[in-house]
Each structure stands twice: as structure tokens, then as C-alpha cells.
Design an enzyme around this catalytic site. Sequence first.
Site, PDB file in Angstrom:
ATOM      1  NE  ARG A  84      -3.702  -2.168   2.300  1.00  0.00           N
ATOM      2  CZ  ARG A  84      -4.344  -2.606   3.363  1.00  0.00           C
ATOM      3  NH1 ARG A  84      -4.336  -1.897   4.473  1.00  0.00           N
ATOM      4  NH2 ARG A  84      -5.009  -3.724   3.332  1.00  0.00           N
ATOM      5  CE  LYS A 187       3.750 -21.241   9.359  1.00  0.00           C
ATOM      6  NZ  LYS A 187       4.797 -20.474  10.015  1.00  0.00           N
ATOM      7  CG  ASP A 216       6.130 -26.397   5.138  1.00  0.00           C
ATOM      8  OD1 ASP A 216       7.304 -26.182   5.510  1.00  0.00           O
ATOM      9  OD2 ASP A 216       5.286 -26.933   5.868  1.00  0.00           O
ATOM     10  CG  HIS A 217      10.658 -22.092   5.702  1.00  0.00           C
ATOM     11  ND1 HIS A 217       9.719 -21.872   6.659  1.00  0.00           N
ATOM     12  CD2 HIS A 217      11.820 -22.290   6.369  1.00  0.00           C
ATOM     13  CE1 HIS A 217      10.287 -21.940   7.857  1.00  0.00           C
ATOM     14  NE2 HIS A 217      11.559 -22.184   7.714  1.00  0.00           N
ATOM     15  CE  LYS A 221      14.228 -25.523   7.503  1.00  0.00           C
ATOM     16  NZ  LYS A 221      15.091 -24.420   7.858  1.00  0.00           N
ATOM     17  CD  GLU A 255      11.699 -21.784  16.143  1.00  0.00           C
ATOM     18  OE1 GLU A 255      12.163 -20.914  15.403  1.00  0.00           O
ATOM     19  OE2 GLU A 255      10.499 -21.837  16.471  1.00  0.00           O
ATOM     20  CG  ASP A 274       4.612 -20.596  14.070  1.00  0.00           C
ATOM     21  OD1 ASP A 274       4.448 -19.974  13.001  1.00  0.00           O
ATOM     22  OD2 ASP A 274       5.687 -20.594  14.702  1.00  0.00           O
ATOM     23  CG  HIS A 279       7.518 -25.736   9.374  1.00  0.00           C
ATOM     24  ND1 HIS A 279       7.215 -25.326   8.100  1.00  0.00           N
ATOM     25  CD2 HIS A 279       7.647 -24.596  10.097  1.00  0.00           C
ATOM     26  CE1 HIS A 279       7.174 -24.005   8.058  1.00  0.00           C
ATOM     27  NE2 HIS A 279       7.426 -23.536   9.258  1.00  0.00           N
ATOM     28  CE  LYS A 379       8.160 -19.151  17.843  1.00  0.00           C
ATOM     29  NZ  LYS A 379       9.149 -19.323  16.764  1.00  0.00           N
TER      30      LYS A 379
HETATM   31  C1  BG6 Z   1       8.303 -20.321  10.688  1.00  0.00           C
HETATM   32  C2  BG6 Z   1       7.580 -20.051  11.971  1.00  0.00           C
HETATM   33  O1  BG6 Z   1       7.442 -20.918   9.754  1.00  0.00           O
HETATM   34  O2  BG6 Z   1       9.389 -21.200  10.939  1.00  0.00           O
HETATM   35  C3  BG6 Z   1       8.519 -19.452  12.994  1.00  0.00           C
HETATM   36  O3  BG6 Z   1       6.513 -19.148  11.729  1.00  0.00           O
HETATM   37  C4  BG6 Z   1       9.742 -20.327  13.175  1.00  0.00           C
HETATM   38  O4  BG6 Z   1       7.863 -19.262  14.241  1.00  0.00           O
HETATM   39  C5  BG6 Z   1      10.358 -20.670  11.827  1.00  0.00           C
HETATM   40  O5  BG6 Z   1      10.671 -19.618  13.970  1.00  0.00           O
HETATM   41  C6  BG6 Z   1      11.444 -21.713  11.988  1.00  0.00           C
HETATM   42  O6  BG6 Z   1      12.092 -21.870  10.765  1.00  0.00           O
HETATM   43  P1  BG6 Z   1      13.592 -22.403  10.705  1.00  0.00           P
HETATM   44  O7  BG6 Z   1      13.863 -22.557   9.265  1.00  0.00           O
HETATM   45  O8  BG6 Z   1      14.434 -21.369  11.395  1.00  0.00           O
HETATM   46  O9  BG6 Z   1      13.595 -23.700  11.468  1.00  0.00           O
END
Ligand code: BG6
Length: 529
Positions: A84, A187, A216-217, A221, A255, A274, A279, A379
Site C-alpha cells: 500500500r 503459510k 512450506d519453507h 531445506k 528453537e 505455527d 513443518h 521456542k
Molecule cells: C516459521 C515459523 O514458519 O518457521 C517461525 O513461523 C519459526 O515461528 C520458523 O521460527 C522456523 O524456521 P527455521 O527454518 O528457522 O527452522
Amino acid sequence: MDSSCAALLTSLNQGHACPALPMAAIQTNPLRVGLRQERVISPQCLVIFGASGDLTHRKLVPALFELFRQRRLPSEFAVLGCARRSWSDADFRSRMAEALADEVQQHPTAWEQFAACLFYEPVDLEQPEDVVRLGTRLEAIDRLKATRGNRTFYLSVSPAFYGSGCRALAAAGLLRDPARSRVVIEKPFGTDYASAEQLNRVVQSCGQEQQIFRIDHYLGKETVQNILVLRFANTIFEPIWNRNYIANVQITAAETVGVEERAGYYESSGALRDMVQNHLTQILALTTMEPPGRFDAEAIRNEKAKVLQAARLAEEDEPWKCCVRGQYSRGGSSLRPVSGYREEPGVNPNSTTETYVAMKLFIDNWRWQGVPFYLRTGKRLPKRLSEVVLTFREAPVHLFDAAGGSPTANQLVLRIQPDEGAGFVFEVKAPGSGMRSRPVDMHFSYDESFGEPSDEGYVRLLADAMLGDPTLFTRSDEVEAAWRLYTPLLELMEDAPWQLPVHPYEAGTWGPSAADNLLADDGLMWRRP
Ligand code: BG6
């Protein structure tokens, strides 16, 4: 050579920023891409909605710059940032340069060339006149950069706008051509089964499933993709990859970071939505799926969807018995104190959002019947670490004295991050005159074997989306199956949250002790890496 390859060859030889590629790469038909080949991205414009947001400068533009430096982007390429804010192209370029200051300093010439591909258009997808203006701007970019109307739209906006964003693009005719338009959706895809199903209906009414790339990242990997290679490129694993040999499986994503600046999103999400629904569930699917009939996107996604449809909570009728939620409280040392979750900026001081979740699942199929799968994520745990641990059944007879009293069961540890690789724990003869056994660890490390660090997940996934290869993206039925799996827990959290209380755990510890009991009841322990 077909016409698309010939066109590509011509464009590559016209002296653009990217040097000519070797013939083997050029001869890959960009319309028939698959995970097997080195692939070439066709001329195109990547449109990022939410370009002023965090993800754009933290992940997307760095990934694109990496692809540019690896010479994997075509010379006819543009990025159009949209948000925006009324930025100009120059504003967008300088903001990105600021955000990537280190990379820009290291590669000033490459950045200068790359930045010339960055454009910006103020767009509010809710405003039809903005979307019409977007169409006009895209045509101008097609003329300027020869991007040939080939577009990838990346929705890095609030999830509330995924459906309306797709509708706006479709209404403007921007998704009409399935071969030349794709939408990438970040996501979370829905917040539960019903909302995911509804969102799927909306996006599928705007374009074909092959145009929708749900990202989904974790699937980007190397180590997550390696689960497939390890299983299906070796003969030694598959025969024992089942209930006859595997006693239990643990999947962990730990994490050290807290909620950071993301309370606004995280408060309504929590660890289950999350991390677990996406994941961890993707890792579960790759670890447990049947071998695909062929190596292509649909065959792989069929198997993933099938196994997720067979998965269930260990206690579906009494889900509180198979799940533990936790929330980090204050921790750290007097020198480096760490805030508790409820003290984090933007978090409700009485929040009951979970920052940790552990659970037990079963998969009701021939391969996995009766094998418990334990998932956990949290976390502010002591270590950043994601791994899959397959523990094998014990040897039926103990012939030797074991160092620790009884022999350690064999374990295969797939290390997703940060120490990427795999390990196998097995018993050997301990040196000395007796016949005592002792566990040792056989170790494979990506770093030691290949030397170079793997690409960030977004590098791989952005390239695949622009190639139109959906293999590493989740299909509608997979997403729905994943939400369905956790529905009993989500319903309980909504209707009777006291049955699934949030146990506090001190920041920097391995989560609440109740999570240990989940395994202790089965005579097991979480692996302490
Ligand atoms: C994200 C979550 O999808 O993945 C985050 O929203 C999380 O909360 C992150 O920290 C973790 O990704 P990675 O690649 O650091 O394990």
C-alpha cells in the site's frame, strides 16, 4: 530442440546479464521440469504482494539475489514489489539495499545489476482500480524487460487476504493463462480444517491447482528433501523402514529464539498451528510415505496425502492424553535474563497461547500400524535443532554385556539443522579382553562431504515456483489432511481449554516435564541431543 528451448537459447545468446549456460542445461524443456534435471527459469516477472513487509527483505529478495548471483535467473527478469505504501522504484531499491547491506557490500556490481530488475507499484489488492493499474504496469514491464506475460504472484500478505487476493487477480484476468501465471501462498493456509477447505475452494475457483503453490519453507531445506533420497536411493533402508524393525519415531524442531516481534501473529497461532500442522507434518509425511510410483510432483504428493490421511492422534477420543502444551516463562541467567512469553511485547499478560507442544500419533496402515510417532516443537529451548530419530527394535537376544547395562537400540538420526547430515547409532565391541558392547555413532555431515553451505529454503522454493514445479509445495488435499489430523486438539483448545492446560517451562529448558511423561508412560525418553 522445441520452440521454447530455441527461444530460450536465442535470449541467452543476446548478451544479457546472465552468461550463456552449457548446452546440457539449455536443452532442458522449461515446460517439462522435474526434480531430476538442472532446470532453466523462463523469462518472467515475480510480483511480491506485501513488499514492504518483513519476509520480503529478510527472505525473498535475499533468495532472489542469491539466484541472480548463481546465474539461475533469466536475463529477461523483473521483480515487481507491491504494497500500500506509495514508494517509488528508487525507494524500493534503496530499502532492499539497506536491508541486504552486507551482501550489497560484498557484491556491489552484482547488486547494481540486480537492483535494475527491481520495480515497485503501490497496490491495495482490495481496490479494483489498483489491480487494473497493476495489470497495466505489468504490461509495461513485459515490454521493458521482455518478460513475455509470464508471471509468478507471491502473496506475502496477511493470511486474511489470501482468498480475496486470488479473487482480485482472477477478476483482473491475471490468472487466465495457467501456463504463464502462478500464485505462491505463504503459510498459514487456513487456521483449521474448515477454513483451509474453504480457502482451497476459493483459490481453486480462481485458477487451476497446478497454478497454486502453497509454500512450506521446510520443504526447501536440503536435509528435508534428503529424507526421500536416503529412503529411495538406497537399498538398505527401505526393507527395514516399517513396523517390523522400527520401534518408534521422534520428530523434534527446537528453537532458541522466543516470539520476537511477531506477537500479533503468534498470539492467535501458537506452536501447533505455527510449526506442527505444516513443518513437522511435512517431515512426518516424507518420513512415512510409501515409495512413489514415479518421481514426479503428483506421484509424490499422492503418497504424502495418503499417509497423512492414515495418521491420527494416539487418543482421538481423549486427545488431552496424547498432547502436552507449554509456554516459556522467565529464564536465563542474572547476566542475560530472558523474558517469559507473557512479558514479551504485544503478548497478553494472561495469554494461554502455547509456545511448546508435544504429542503422540499413530499411522493406521500396513507399514506403520502400532508404531508411535512423537512430535515436539518449542521456542526458547536450550538448542536450535531439528531432527528425525528412528529407533529400531532391540536385538531379540542379548549375547553380550552392554556398557550401559542393556544394549542401546539402533537409532538413525536425520539431522535437519543446524548440523545438517545423518547419524547411525549401533553397538560395537568395546576394546579389551571381554566381549562387552558399546554404542558408537556413524556420522555423515553435509558440510564435511560437500564443503559448501546449502542454499536457504527460499532459494530453492522461489526457483521451483518460477519454474512451475510444484513437487516441493503442498497440494490442497495434503493441507486439508494435515489440518484434519489436529482437529480434535484444536476443538479441545477452543471448547475445553482447561483440559489441555499450558504448562509453564523455564526459558532455556527442554519444555514442561509433562512432555517427558508422554514418553515415560511408554517406557521411553526424548532424545537429548
Ligand atoms: C516459521 C515459523 O514458519 O518457521 C517461525 O513461523 C519459526 O515461528 C520458523 O521460527 C522456523 O524456521 P527455521 O527454518 O528457522 O527452522
